[in-house]
Design an enzyme around this catalytic site. Sequence first.
Site, mmCIF file in Angstrom:
data_model
loop_
_atom_site.group_PDB
_atom_site.id
_atom_site.type_symbol
_atom_site.label_atom_id
_atom_site.label_comp_id
_atom_site.label_asym_id
_atom_site.label_seq_id
_atom_site.Cartn_x
_atom_site.Cartn_y
_atom_site.Cartn_z
ATOM 1 N N HIS A 1 0.800 -1.238 0.000
ATOM 2 C CA HIS A 1 0.000 0.000 0.000
ATOM 3 C C HIS A 1 0.828 1.282 0.000
ATOM 4 O O HIS A 1 0.288 2.368 -0.097
ATOM 5 C CB HIS A 1 -0.916 0.023 1.223
ATOM 6 C CG HIS A 1 -0.170 0.263 2.501
ATOM 7 N ND1 HIS A 1 0.500 -0.731 3.166
ATOM 8 C CD2 HIS A 1 0.044 1.384 3.215
ATOM 9 C CE1 HIS A 1 1.076 -0.226 4.230
ATOM 10 N NE2 HIS A 1 0.824 1.056 4.294
HETATM 11 C C1 UD1 Z 1 -1.544 5.201 6.650
HETATM 12 C C2 UD1 Z 1 -0.183 5.595 7.233
HETATM 13 C C3 UD1 Z 1 0.830 4.501 6.918
HETATM 14 C C4 UD1 Z 1 0.333 3.122 7.349
HETATM 15 C C5 UD1 Z 1 -1.040 2.881 6.711
HETATM 16 C C6 UD1 Z 1 -1.624 1.550 7.121
HETATM 17 C C7 UD1 Z 1 0.297 8.005 7.268
HETATM 18 C C8 UD1 Z 1 1.108 9.069 6.651
HETATM 19 N N1 UD1 Z 1 0.318 6.811 6.647
HETATM 20 O O1 UD1 Z 1 -1.397 5.179 5.235
HETATM 21 O O2 UD1 Z 1 2.021 4.778 7.607
HETATM 22 O O3 UD1 Z 1 1.230 2.143 6.927
HETATM 23 O O4 UD1 Z 1 -1.925 3.941 7.130
HETATM 24 O O5 UD1 Z 1 -2.838 1.338 6.515
HETATM 25 O O6 UD1 Z 1 -0.317 8.244 8.278
HETATM 26 N N2 UD1 Z 1 -8.886 4.949 2.859
HETATM 27 C C9 UD1 Z 1 -10.116 4.348 2.871
HETATM 28 N N3 UD1 Z 1 -10.585 3.919 4.077
HETATM 29 C C10 UD1 Z 1 -9.915 4.085 5.236
HETATM 30 C C11 UD1 Z 1 -8.659 4.721 5.198
HETATM 31 C C12 UD1 Z 1 -8.167 5.134 4.001
HETATM 32 O O7 UD1 Z 1 -10.765 4.175 1.856
HETATM 33 O O8 UD1 Z 1 -10.406 3.658 6.301
HETATM 34 C C13 UD1 Z 1 -8.332 5.391 1.553
HETATM 35 C C14 UD1 Z 1 -8.580 6.840 1.276
HETATM 36 O O9 UD1 Z 1 -8.859 6.976 -0.076
HETATM 37 C C15 UD1 Z 1 -7.289 7.505 1.554
HETATM 38 C C16 UD1 Z 1 -6.271 6.419 1.266
HETATM 39 O O10 UD1 Z 1 -6.939 5.194 1.548
HETATM 40 O O11 UD1 Z 1 -7.099 8.652 0.800
HETATM 41 C C17 UD1 Z 1 -5.020 6.517 2.090
HETATM 42 O O12 UD1 Z 1 -5.329 6.640 3.479
HETATM 43 P P1 UD1 Z 1 -4.390 7.479 4.468
HETATM 44 O O13 UD1 Z 1 -4.917 7.409 5.839
HETATM 45 O O14 UD1 Z 1 -4.127 8.817 3.886
HETATM 46 O O15 UD1 Z 1 -3.020 6.736 4.393
HETATM 47 P P2 UD1 Z 1 -2.649 5.205 4.267
HETATM 48 O O16 UD1 Z 1 -2.154 4.956 2.894
HETATM 49 O O17 UD1 Z 1 -3.745 4.336 4.783
#
Ligand code: UD1
Length: 370
Positions: free
Chosen positions: A211
Amino acid sequence: MSRSPLKVFLVCGARPNFMKVAPVIKEMRRYPSAFSPFLVHTGQHYDYRMSEIFFRDLELGKPDFFLGVGSGSHAQQTAKIMAGFEKVCLKEKPGLVIVVGDVNSTLACSLVAAKLLIPVAHIEAGLRSFDRTMPEEINRIVTDSLSGFLFTTCKEADTNLRKEGIDGEKIYFTGNVMIDTLKLFVKKALRLNTLKEFNLKKQDYALLTLHRPSNVDGRESFESILKALKKISKSIPILFPVHPRTKKQIKLFNLQGYFPAKGGIRLTKPLGYLDFLNLTANAKFVLTDSGGIQEETTFLGVPCLTLRKNTERPVTVTEGTNTLVGDNTLMIFREADKIIGGRYKKGSIPQLWDGKASQRIVKILKTRTT
Ligand code: UD1
Protein backbone atom coordinates in the site's frame (compact mmCIF):
# COMPACT_ATOMS: atom_id res chain seq x y z
CA MET A 1 -2.54 13.31 50.98
CA SER A 2 -3.43 11.10 48.01
CA ARG A 3 -3.31 12.67 44.52
CA SER A 4 -5.98 12.11 41.92
CA PRO A 5 -4.99 9.72 39.10
CA LEU A 6 -3.13 11.20 36.12
CA LYS A 7 -5.43 11.75 33.15
CA VAL A 8 -3.77 10.10 30.17
CA PHE A 9 -4.80 10.32 26.51
CA LEU A 10 -3.71 7.40 24.32
CA VAL A 11 -3.96 8.34 20.66
CA CYS A 12 -4.74 6.01 17.78
CA GLY A 13 -5.90 6.79 14.28
CA ALA A 14 -4.78 4.33 11.63
CA ARG A 15 -4.70 0.56 11.30
CA PRO A 16 -1.14 -0.02 12.58
CA ASN A 17 -1.86 1.97 15.78
CA PHE A 18 -4.57 -0.16 17.32
CA MET A 19 -2.41 -3.17 18.23
CA LYS A 20 0.14 -0.81 19.81
CA VAL A 21 -2.20 1.11 22.13
CA ALA A 22 -4.18 -1.99 23.18
CA PRO A 23 -1.64 -3.54 25.59
CA VAL A 24 -0.62 -0.17 27.06
CA ILE A 25 -4.14 0.95 27.93
CA LYS A 26 -4.88 -2.49 29.39
CA GLU A 27 -1.78 -2.29 31.58
CA MET A 28 -2.61 1.27 32.70
CA ARG A 29 -6.09 0.20 33.75
CA ARG A 30 -4.45 -2.10 36.30
CA TYR A 31 -3.41 0.98 38.29
CA PRO A 32 -6.59 3.04 38.73
CA SER A 33 -5.14 5.06 41.59
CA ALA A 34 -2.22 6.16 39.41
CA PHE A 35 -3.79 6.56 35.96
CA SER A 36 -7.07 7.47 34.40
CA PRO A 37 -6.52 6.42 30.74
CA PHE A 38 -8.69 7.55 27.81
CA LEU A 39 -8.57 6.28 24.25
CA VAL A 40 -8.70 8.98 21.56
CA HIS A 41 -9.41 7.76 18.00
CA THR A 42 -8.74 10.44 15.39
CA GLY A 43 -10.68 8.62 12.67
CA GLN A 44 -7.76 8.79 10.20
CA HIS A 45 -8.92 5.33 9.18
CA TYR A 46 -12.67 4.89 9.15
CA ASP A 47 -13.68 1.85 7.07
CA TYR A 48 -14.97 -1.00 9.24
CA ARG A 49 -12.14 -3.21 7.99
CA MET A 50 -9.43 -0.59 8.58
CA SER A 51 -10.56 0.37 12.07
CA GLU A 52 -13.59 -1.01 13.94
CA ILE A 53 -12.77 -4.65 13.29
CA PHE A 54 -9.53 -4.12 15.25
CA PHE A 55 -11.40 -2.77 18.24
CA ARG A 56 -13.46 -5.96 18.21
CA ASP A 57 -10.52 -8.32 17.65
CA LEU A 58 -8.31 -6.64 20.25
CA GLU A 59 -11.12 -6.39 22.82
CA LEU A 60 -10.47 -2.65 23.04
CA GLY A 61 -14.01 -1.43 23.76
CA LYS A 62 -15.15 1.84 22.23
CA PRO A 63 -12.86 4.89 22.02
CA ASP A 64 -13.62 7.56 24.65
CA PHE A 65 -13.22 10.34 22.08
CA PHE A 66 -13.67 10.03 18.32
CA LEU A 67 -12.54 12.93 16.12
CA GLY A 68 -13.87 11.57 12.80
CA VAL A 69 -11.31 13.33 10.60
CA GLY A 70 -11.19 10.91 7.63
CA SER A 71 -8.96 11.17 4.56
CA GLY A 72 -7.42 14.16 2.78
CA SER A 73 -4.05 15.47 1.66
CA HIS A 74 -1.32 15.26 4.31
CA ALA A 75 -1.78 18.91 5.25
CA GLN A 76 -5.56 18.66 5.34
CA GLN A 77 -5.60 15.46 7.35
CA THR A 78 -2.93 16.65 9.80
CA ALA A 79 -4.67 20.01 10.24
CA LYS A 80 -8.06 18.40 10.86
CA ILE A 81 -6.57 16.08 13.48
CA MET A 82 -4.79 18.99 15.17
CA ALA A 83 -7.91 21.15 15.36
CA GLY A 84 -10.03 18.28 16.68
CA PHE A 85 -7.45 17.10 19.20
CA GLU A 86 -6.76 20.61 20.50
CA LYS A 87 -10.45 21.08 21.27
CA VAL A 88 -10.59 17.86 23.33
CA CYS A 89 -7.31 18.65 25.12
CA LEU A 90 -8.45 22.16 26.08
CA LYS A 91 -11.68 20.78 27.48
CA GLU A 92 -10.35 17.66 29.18
CA LYS A 93 -6.87 18.83 30.21
CA PRO A 94 -4.95 15.54 30.11
CA GLY A 95 -1.69 15.37 32.09
CA LEU A 96 0.03 13.12 29.54
CA VAL A 97 -0.48 12.25 25.87
CA ILE A 98 0.78 8.91 24.58
CA VAL A 99 1.30 8.48 20.84
CA VAL A 100 2.44 5.38 18.97
CA GLY A 101 4.14 4.66 15.64
CA ASP A 102 4.56 7.10 12.77
CA VAL A 103 1.25 7.94 11.12
CA ASN A 104 -0.20 11.43 10.61
CA SER A 105 -2.24 11.11 13.83
CA THR A 106 1.00 10.52 15.77
CA LEU A 107 2.54 13.73 14.44
CA ALA A 108 -0.58 15.89 14.70
CA CYS A 109 -1.40 14.97 18.30
CA SER A 110 2.16 15.32 19.58
CA LEU A 111 2.35 18.81 18.03
CA VAL A 112 -0.89 19.85 19.73
CA ALA A 113 0.13 18.44 23.10
CA ALA A 114 3.61 19.98 23.00
CA LYS A 115 2.17 23.42 22.25
CA LEU A 116 -0.29 23.09 25.13
CA LEU A 117 2.66 22.11 27.35
CA ILE A 118 1.26 18.63 27.93
CA PRO A 119 4.05 16.01 28.20
CA VAL A 120 4.22 13.58 25.27
CA ALA A 121 5.32 9.95 25.40
CA HIS A 122 6.21 8.29 22.09
CA ILE A 123 6.05 4.52 21.87
CA GLU A 124 8.20 3.08 19.05
CA ALA A 125 10.53 6.09 19.09
CA GLY A 126 13.85 6.38 17.26
CA LEU A 127 13.11 4.25 14.20
CA ARG A 128 14.67 5.80 11.11
CA SER A 129 14.64 4.77 7.44
CA PHE A 130 16.83 7.81 6.61
CA ASP A 131 14.48 8.35 3.68
CA ARG A 132 12.66 11.65 3.94
CA THR A 133 10.54 10.92 0.89
CA MET A 134 8.48 8.68 3.21
CA PRO A 135 5.84 10.73 5.04
CA GLU A 136 6.31 8.46 8.06
CA GLU A 137 9.98 9.47 8.40
CA ILE A 138 9.00 13.13 8.81
CA ASN A 139 6.36 12.09 11.35
CA ARG A 140 8.96 10.08 13.33
CA ILE A 141 11.56 12.85 13.46
CA VAL A 142 9.13 15.58 14.51
CA THR A 143 7.32 13.42 17.06
CA ASP A 144 10.58 12.33 18.69
CA SER A 145 11.84 15.88 18.92
CA LEU A 146 8.68 16.88 20.80
CA SER A 147 8.49 13.93 23.19
CA GLY A 148 9.56 13.85 26.81
CA PHE A 149 9.44 10.06 27.02
CA LEU A 150 10.88 8.04 24.15
CA PHE A 151 10.21 4.31 24.40
CA THR A 152 12.24 2.26 21.93
CA THR A 153 11.98 -1.25 20.48
CA CYS A 154 15.66 -1.81 19.73
CA LYS A 155 19.14 -0.48 20.59
CA GLU A 156 19.60 1.04 17.10
CA ALA A 157 16.71 3.37 17.86
CA ASP A 158 18.47 4.61 21.02
CA THR A 159 21.57 5.34 18.93
CA ASN A 160 19.54 7.23 16.30
CA LEU A 161 17.96 9.42 18.96
CA ARG A 162 21.26 10.22 20.66
CA LYS A 163 22.76 11.15 17.29
CA GLU A 164 19.93 13.65 16.85
CA GLY A 165 20.93 15.25 20.13
CA ILE A 166 18.08 13.91 22.24
CA ASP A 167 18.88 13.78 25.96
CA GLY A 168 19.67 10.17 26.93
CA GLU A 169 17.60 10.56 30.12
CA LYS A 170 14.44 10.68 28.03
CA ILE A 171 15.20 7.43 26.16
CA TYR A 172 14.00 4.07 27.49
CA PHE A 173 14.67 0.78 25.71
CA THR A 174 11.51 -1.09 26.68
CA GLY A 175 10.88 -3.57 23.85
CA ASN A 176 8.08 -4.01 21.34
CA VAL A 177 4.44 -3.45 22.38
CA MET A 178 3.18 -4.96 19.12
CA ILE A 179 4.76 -8.23 20.18
CA ASP A 180 2.90 -7.95 23.50
CA THR A 181 -0.34 -7.99 21.52
CA LEU A 182 0.80 -10.77 19.23
CA LYS A 183 1.75 -13.01 22.17
CA LEU A 184 -1.55 -12.30 23.87
CA PHE A 185 -3.70 -13.17 20.83
CA VAL A 186 -1.76 -15.75 18.84
CA LYS A 187 -3.45 -18.80 20.42
CA LYS A 188 -6.89 -17.35 19.80
CA ALA A 189 -5.92 -16.48 16.21
CA LEU A 190 -4.65 -19.99 15.51
CA ARG A 191 -7.95 -21.50 16.66
CA LEU A 192 -9.81 -19.73 13.82
CA ASN A 193 -10.75 -21.46 10.58
CA THR A 194 -9.08 -18.83 8.42
CA LEU A 195 -7.14 -21.26 6.22
CA LYS A 196 -10.28 -23.26 5.49
CA GLU A 197 -12.20 -20.11 4.63
CA PHE A 198 -9.61 -19.20 2.01
CA ASN A 199 -9.10 -22.78 0.93
CA LEU A 200 -5.38 -22.64 1.77
CA LYS A 201 -2.98 -25.16 3.30
CA LYS A 202 -0.45 -24.45 6.04
CA GLN A 203 2.98 -23.51 4.62
CA ASP A 204 1.61 -23.74 1.10
CA TYR A 205 0.82 -20.12 0.22
CA ALA A 206 2.37 -16.66 0.40
CA LEU A 207 0.68 -13.65 1.99
CA LEU A 208 0.98 -10.20 0.45
CA THR A 209 0.33 -6.62 1.60
CA LEU A 210 1.09 -3.59 -0.54
CA HIS A 211 0.00 0.00 0.00
CA ARG A 212 3.00 2.40 0.22
CA PRO A 213 2.60 5.40 -2.07
CA SER A 214 6.15 4.74 -3.38
CA ASN A 215 5.02 1.30 -4.62
CA VAL A 216 1.44 1.81 -5.75
CA ASP A 217 1.15 5.48 -6.69
CA GLY A 218 3.49 5.09 -9.70
CA ARG A 219 2.63 2.64 -12.47
CA GLU A 220 6.26 1.61 -13.10
CA SER A 221 7.09 0.34 -9.61
CA PHE A 222 3.62 -1.14 -9.14
CA GLU A 223 3.95 -3.17 -12.36
CA SER A 224 7.53 -4.17 -11.60
CA ILE A 225 6.27 -5.78 -8.36
CA LEU A 226 3.23 -7.32 -10.04
CA LYS A 227 5.42 -9.00 -12.67
CA ALA A 228 7.42 -10.74 -9.93
CA LEU A 229 4.24 -11.75 -8.12
CA LYS A 230 2.78 -13.23 -11.28
CA LYS A 231 5.88 -15.37 -11.72
CA ILE A 232 5.95 -16.47 -8.06
CA SER A 233 2.26 -17.34 -8.16
CA LYS A 234 3.01 -20.05 -10.74
CA SER A 235 4.75 -22.01 -7.92
CA ILE A 236 2.68 -21.00 -4.91
CA PRO A 237 -0.68 -19.25 -4.45
CA ILE A 238 -0.56 -15.68 -3.14
CA LEU A 239 -3.30 -14.25 -0.94
CA PHE A 240 -3.58 -10.47 -1.21
CA PRO A 241 -5.80 -8.49 1.20
CA VAL A 242 -6.07 -5.18 -0.67
CA HIS A 243 -5.69 -1.81 1.07
CA PRO A 244 -8.21 0.88 -0.09
CA ARG A 245 -5.41 3.02 -1.61
CA THR A 246 -4.13 0.02 -3.63
CA LYS A 247 -7.62 -0.88 -4.79
CA LYS A 248 -8.01 2.63 -6.23
CA GLN A 249 -4.62 2.45 -7.94
CA ILE A 250 -5.34 -0.95 -9.56
CA LYS A 251 -8.41 0.62 -11.14
CA LEU A 252 -6.64 3.84 -12.09
CA PHE A 253 -3.77 2.05 -13.88
CA ASN A 254 -6.06 -0.62 -15.28
CA LEU A 255 -4.00 -3.46 -13.77
CA GLN A 256 -6.87 -5.92 -13.24
CA GLY A 257 -5.26 -8.18 -15.87
CA TYR A 258 -2.70 -9.31 -13.27
CA PHE A 259 -5.48 -10.84 -11.22
CA PRO A 260 -7.50 -13.20 -13.44
CA ALA A 261 -10.31 -15.02 -11.66
CA LYS A 262 -8.55 -18.40 -11.64
CA GLY A 263 -5.00 -17.03 -11.38
CA GLY A 264 -2.46 -17.53 -8.61
CA ILE A 265 -2.94 -14.14 -6.94
CA ARG A 266 -6.16 -13.99 -4.98
CA LEU A 267 -7.54 -10.66 -3.91
CA THR A 268 -9.56 -10.21 -0.76
CA LYS A 269 -10.77 -7.34 1.44
CA PRO A 270 -8.52 -6.04 4.24
CA LEU A 271 -8.63 -8.51 7.14
CA GLY A 272 -9.03 -8.15 10.88
CA TYR A 273 -6.17 -8.63 13.31
CA LEU A 274 -6.88 -12.25 14.24
CA ASP A 275 -7.45 -13.59 10.72
CA PHE A 276 -4.35 -11.80 9.48
CA LEU A 277 -2.25 -13.14 12.33
CA ASN A 278 -3.47 -16.66 11.59
CA LEU A 279 -2.53 -16.24 7.92
CA THR A 280 0.90 -14.79 8.77
CA ALA A 281 1.77 -17.54 11.22
CA ASN A 282 0.80 -20.29 8.75
CA ALA A 283 2.30 -18.77 5.59
CA LYS A 284 5.33 -20.16 3.77
CA PHE A 285 6.41 -16.54 3.49
CA VAL A 286 5.14 -12.98 3.50
CA LEU A 287 5.67 -10.20 0.96
CA THR A 288 4.98 -6.73 2.33
CA ASP A 289 5.76 -3.03 2.35
CA SER A 290 4.29 -2.52 5.81
CA GLY A 291 6.40 -1.61 8.83
CA GLY A 292 4.87 -3.76 11.56
CA ILE A 293 4.57 -6.93 9.53
CA GLN A 294 8.37 -7.04 9.22
CA GLU A 295 8.46 -7.33 13.02
CA GLU A 296 5.61 -9.80 13.38
CA THR A 297 7.17 -12.20 10.87
CA THR A 298 10.54 -11.93 12.61
CA PHE A 299 8.91 -12.85 15.91
CA LEU A 300 7.03 -15.77 14.33
CA GLY A 301 10.10 -16.99 12.38
CA VAL A 302 8.26 -16.63 9.07
CA PRO A 303 10.38 -15.47 6.09
CA CYS A 304 9.54 -11.92 5.01
CA LEU A 305 10.42 -10.15 1.76
CA THR A 306 10.04 -6.42 2.19
CA LEU A 307 9.08 -4.59 -0.97
CA ARG A 308 11.10 -1.51 -0.07
CA LYS A 309 14.65 -0.28 -0.60
CA ASN A 310 15.13 0.61 3.06
CA THR A 311 13.68 -0.16 6.45
CA GLU A 312 13.40 1.74 9.70
CA ARG A 313 13.48 -1.68 11.37
CA PRO A 314 16.97 -2.99 10.45
CA VAL A 315 17.01 -5.46 13.33
CA THR A 316 14.47 -7.54 11.39
CA VAL A 317 17.08 -7.90 8.63
CA THR A 318 20.23 -8.34 10.74
CA GLU A 319 18.67 -10.65 13.35
CA GLY A 320 15.28 -11.62 11.98
CA THR A 321 13.76 -13.24 8.91
CA ASN A 322 13.47 -10.11 6.78
CA THR A 323 15.16 -9.29 3.43
CA LEU A 324 14.80 -6.02 1.53
CA VAL A 325 13.92 -6.64 -2.11
CA GLY A 326 12.62 -3.23 -3.25
CA ASP A 327 10.44 -3.19 -6.34
CA ASN A 328 12.99 -5.09 -8.43
CA THR A 329 11.24 -7.91 -10.32
CA LEU A 330 14.30 -10.16 -10.48
CA MET A 331 15.32 -9.71 -6.87
CA ILE A 332 11.81 -10.35 -5.54
CA PHE A 333 11.55 -13.52 -7.60
CA ARG A 334 15.05 -14.72 -6.68
CA GLU A 335 14.50 -14.40 -2.92
CA ALA A 336 11.06 -16.01 -3.13
CA ASP A 337 12.61 -18.87 -5.05
CA LYS A 338 15.20 -19.33 -2.27
CA ILE A 339 12.42 -19.62 0.30
CA ILE A 340 10.40 -22.07 -1.79
CA GLY A 341 13.58 -24.12 -2.40
CA GLY A 342 14.44 -24.22 1.35
CA ARG A 343 17.59 -22.11 0.97
CA TYR A 344 16.51 -19.06 2.97
CA LYS A 345 18.12 -17.79 6.20
CA LYS A 346 16.79 -18.50 9.70
CA GLY A 347 16.27 -15.65 12.13
CA SER A 348 16.22 -15.04 15.88
CA ILE A 349 13.98 -12.92 18.13
CA PRO A 350 15.39 -9.48 19.01
CA GLN A 351 16.10 -8.48 22.61
CA LEU A 352 13.08 -7.55 24.78
CA TRP A 353 10.50 -8.68 22.23
CA ASP A 354 9.11 -10.78 25.04
CA GLY A 355 5.53 -9.63 25.58
CA LYS A 356 6.39 -7.38 28.53
CA ALA A 357 7.09 -4.03 26.86
CA SER A 358 3.86 -2.39 28.03
CA GLN A 359 4.55 -3.49 31.61
CA ARG A 360 7.96 -1.80 31.45
CA ILE A 361 6.52 1.36 29.89
CA VAL A 362 3.74 1.74 32.44
CA LYS A 363 6.14 1.07 35.30
CA ILE A 364 8.43 3.88 34.09
CA LEU A 365 5.52 6.28 33.61
CA LYS A 366 4.26 5.41 37.08
CA THR A 367 7.51 6.35 38.78
CA ARG A 368 8.17 9.41 36.60
CA THR A 369 4.73 11.02 36.41
CA THR A 370 2.72 10.16 39.51
C1 UD1 B 1 -1.54 5.20 6.65
C2 UD1 B 1 -0.18 5.60 7.23
C3 UD1 B 1 0.83 4.50 6.92
C4 UD1 B 1 0.33 3.12 7.35
C5 UD1 B 1 -1.04 2.88 6.71
C6 UD1 B 1 -1.62 1.55 7.12
C7 UD1 B 1 0.30 8.00 7.27
C8 UD1 B 1 1.11 9.07 6.65
N1 UD1 B 1 0.32 6.81 6.65
O1 UD1 B 1 -1.40 5.18 5.24
O2 UD1 B 1 2.02 4.78 7.61
O3 UD1 B 1 1.23 2.14 6.93
O4 UD1 B 1 -1.92 3.94 7.13
O5 UD1 B 1 -2.84 1.34 6.51
O6 UD1 B 1 -0.32 8.24 8.28
N2 UD1 B 1 -8.89 4.95 2.86
C9 UD1 B 1 -10.12 4.35 2.87
N3 UD1 B 1 -10.59 3.92 4.08
C10 UD1 B 1 -9.92 4.09 5.24
C11 UD1 B 1 -8.66 4.72 5.20
C12 UD1 B 1 -8.17 5.13 4.00
O7 UD1 B 1 -10.77 4.18 1.86
O8 UD1 B 1 -10.41 3.66 6.30
C13 UD1 B 1 -8.33 5.39 1.55
C14 UD1 B 1 -8.58 6.84 1.28
O9 UD1 B 1 -8.86 6.98 -0.08
C15 UD1 B 1 -7.29 7.51 1.55
C16 UD1 B 1 -6.27 6.42 1.27
O10 UD1 B 1 -6.94 5.19 1.55
O11 UD1 B 1 -7.10 8.65 0.80
C17 UD1 B 1 -5.02 6.52 2.09
O12 UD1 B 1 -5.33 6.64 3.48
P1 UD1 B 1 -4.39 7.48 4.47
O13 UD1 B 1 -4.92 7.41 5.84
O14 UD1 B 1 -4.13 8.82 3.89
O15 UD1 B 1 -3.02 6.74 4.39
P2 UD1 B 1 -2.65 5.21 4.27
O16 UD1 B 1 -2.15 4.96 2.89
O17 UD1 B 1 -3.75 4.34 4.78
